[in-house]
Design an enzyme around this catalytic site. Structure first.
Site, PDB file in Angstrom:
ATOM      1  N   CYS A   1       0.825  -1.208   0.000  1.00 36.71           N
ATOM      2  CA  CYS A   1       0.000   0.000   0.000  1.00 36.71           C
ATOM      3  C   CYS A   1       0.857   1.254   0.000  1.00 36.71           C
ATOM      4  O   CYS A   1       0.333   2.369   0.018  1.00 36.71           O
ATOM      5  CB  CYS A   1      -0.921   0.053   1.195  1.00 36.71           C
ATOM      6  SG  CYS A   1      -1.464  -1.507   1.799  1.00 36.71           S
TER       7      CYS A   1
ATOM      8  N   CYS B   1      -2.388   7.853   7.340  1.00 38.50           N
ATOM      9  CA  CYS B   1      -0.994   7.868   7.798  1.00 38.50           C
ATOM     10  C   CYS B   1      -0.916   8.105   9.298  1.00 38.50           C
ATOM     11  O   CYS B   1      -0.018   7.593   9.969  1.00 38.50           O
ATOM     12  CB  CYS B   1      -0.198   8.956   7.082  1.00 38.50           C
ATOM     13  SG  CYS B   1      -0.068   8.665   5.325  1.00 38.50           S
TER      14      CYS B   1
END
Ligand SMILES: Cc1ncc(COP(=O)(O)O)c(C=O)c1O
Lengths: 392, 148
Positions: free
Chosen positions: B33, B102
């Site tokens: 990813c 994130c």
């Protein structure tokens, strides 16, 4: 050259050339007439459009009436594909394209799939080349359209368009090519290539944004895309964007005139950059084909690092480049083109595209080669994926 | 698209590196990813005395890693366990919506490193292997779909 603003993203868009701008300017303030009007300033606008059409046609070996101006490259692609699909749907509902097309083609094909069409997305080899044999084998009795891009926007691979055109012609199937990246970099003669439709976009060859053109070979069945007035022979209605059309034609004339010089220069910058990256930075992979490649395209994967970080680091040094297609940046998936040539997700995430243009210099490449190896090293030292390698 | 704080932590990340004799190490994310975070903790009397990180990822991934290390340094384990992804993002003056995942990664990296420490100490059975990261791509896409 120290730091500064260095633009290495000409596949995304190009600056408008001064001469192009100058050719466009009168059509904003003085010659603003509607081309459909009968009085003199209207006629002047009409004349400008028709001259632009003749000029574009002449450059690609077409007849003026085969050129239609559109609002963009994306629009030209949409029109060509939907228009040919709907015009031929009684004959069949099968379309052949490739897995590395621009989204303007891919998403249009996906839309048609939702409307009952069947689409074959041809794979490509590790260099991004489509196999004409595979394409021929994919043809069915109900195949009505083949769409293969001339040159890829991410990895720069140039397809064997003439060969595909020959196959399409033999089988009597309409053949469209998205030549948005090829135009201005490759001399194109539609009659020799046997293409029936070809898309182009002005802002990729130093013309204004928001204007494109679609070449449609005489006799090609195509439904109208924008319904309305009688402009573009009733097939693409709406008052013409006269300055933009004038700009597109002027830009293409200049590109055609300068092509040899342009290519020589860009190929030199490209080959030098490829050579020096391969020499100075370990764990890299050149994406795309070494020879069948657009003159200004460099695309590398750098193992163990991620592309956006690389772009931000380059930006901090004043260098504008890209990682995959600019259009892809909103999504988190790595580029479909890099996956199609067989890269792992990890490697695809670490790609950098540099696309040179007329304004770039050797000194700018010097500077790139000064900062790039350091940036890559710095990011690798920060990367947990690099740990094992560096321990060895 | 990034705040100045994010760019500051991206271009001058704090606490990059490894701790060879770390008391807890946590790795989260998935290279597939496009992001992996590895966090190293040095812990004395339940207090995080040193912290280092290594990250493969975008600008936001590097910046959130850097910020997360700043946030946990000097904290007790208990305090560190309470640091949320939101706190990390806020400390960076916000993140673009597509990059919010994130900050989850940063929170998970801290938790994974502390879990590893506890496991090594025999304080817990829980493994620090990354169940979370295997779901990550789908999670990310799920978030994106919701935004569209
Ligand atoms: C291959 C290709 N096709 C189509 C387009 C779309 O052109 P435009 O930006 O004019 O809509 C682009 C540009 O991004 C392209 O590179």
């Amino acid at each position: 050259m120290s730091t500064g603003n260095i633009y290495f993203d000409h596949a995304a868009t190009t600056p408008v050339k001064r001469e192009v701008l100058e050719a466009m300017l009168p059509y904003f303030e003085e010659k603003y007439g509607n081309p459909s009007s009968v009085y003199s300033i209207g006629r002047a606008s009409k004349k400008a459009i028709e001259e632009a059409r003749e000029s574009v046609a002449g450059i690609i070996g077409a007849e003026p009436r085969e050129i239609y101006f559109t609002g963009s490259g994306t629009e030209a692609d949409n029109w060509a594909i939907k228009g040919a699909a709907y015009a031929n749907m009684k004959k069949g509902k099968h379309i052949i394209t490739t897995s590395i097309e621009h989204h303007a083609v891919l998403h249009t094909c996906q839309y048609l799939e939702s409307d009952g069409f069947e689409v074959t997305y041809l794979p490509v080899d590790e260099y991004g080349l489509v196999s004409p044999e595979q394409l021929e084998a994919a043809i069915r009795p109900d195949t009505i359209l083949i769409s293969v891009m001339y040159a890829n926007n991410e990895i720069g691979t140039i397809q064997p368009i003439a060969e595909i055109g020959r196959i399409a012609k033999e089988k009597g199937i309409v053949f469209h090519t998205d030549a948005v990246q090829a135009m201005g970099n490759i001399r194109i003669d539609v009659s020799k290539l046997n293409v029936d439709m070809l898309s182009m976009s002005s802002h990729k060859f130093y013309g204004p944004k928001g204007v494109g053109a679609l070449y449609v070979r005489k006799g090609t069945k195509l439904t109208s895309f924008i319904h309305g007035g009688a402009q573009e022979r009733g097939r693409r209605a709406s008052t013409e964007n006269v300055p933009a059309i004038v700009g597109l034609a002027k830009a293409l004339e200049l590109a055609d005139k300068n092509m040899d010089h342009h290519n020589e220069k860009l190929i030199a910058l490209r080959d030098r950059t490829i050579r020096e990256i391969e020499k100075n930075i370990p764990f890299v992979r050149l994406n795309g084909h070494r020879e069948m490649r657009l003159p200004g395209n460099v695309n590398f994967s750098f193992d163990f690092i991620e592309g956006e970080s690389l772009l931000l680091m380059l930006d901090l040094k004043g260098i504008a480049a890209s990682s995959g297609s600019a259009c892809t940046s909103g999504s988190l998936d790595p580029s479909h083109v890099l996956l199609a040539i067989g890269l792992s997700h990890e490697t695809a995430h670490g790609s950098l595209r540099i696309t040179f243009g007329d304004g770039n210099t050797d000194e700018e490449v010097d500077y790139l080669m000064e900062v790039l190896p350091e940036i890559v090293q710095r990011l690798r030292e920060m990367s947990p994926l690099y740990e094992e390698v560096s321990r060895k | 698209m990034y705040s100045e704080k994010v760019m500051d932590h991206f271009s001058n990340p704090r606490n990059v590196g490894e701790i060879p004799d770390a008391d807890g190490v946590g790795t989260v994310g998935n290279p597939k990813c496009g992001d992996i975070m590895k966090m190293y903790l040095k812990i004395e009397n339940d207090v995080i005395t040193d912290v280092k990180f290594k990250t493969f990822g975008c600008g936001a991934a590097v910046a959130t890693s850097s910020m997360a290390t700043e946030l946990v340094k000097g904290k007790t384990i208990e305090e560190a366990m309470k640091i949320t992804n939101k706190a990390v993002a806020e400390a960076l003056d916000g993140l673009p919506p597509v990059k919010m995942h994130c900050s989850n990664l940063a929170e998970e990296a801290i938790k994974a490193a502390i879990t590893d420490y506890r496991r090594k100490k025999g304080l817990t059975e829980e493994s620090s292997s990354c169940d979370v990261c295997c779901r990550r791509c789908e999670d990310v896409h799920h978030h994106l779909d919701e935004e569209e």
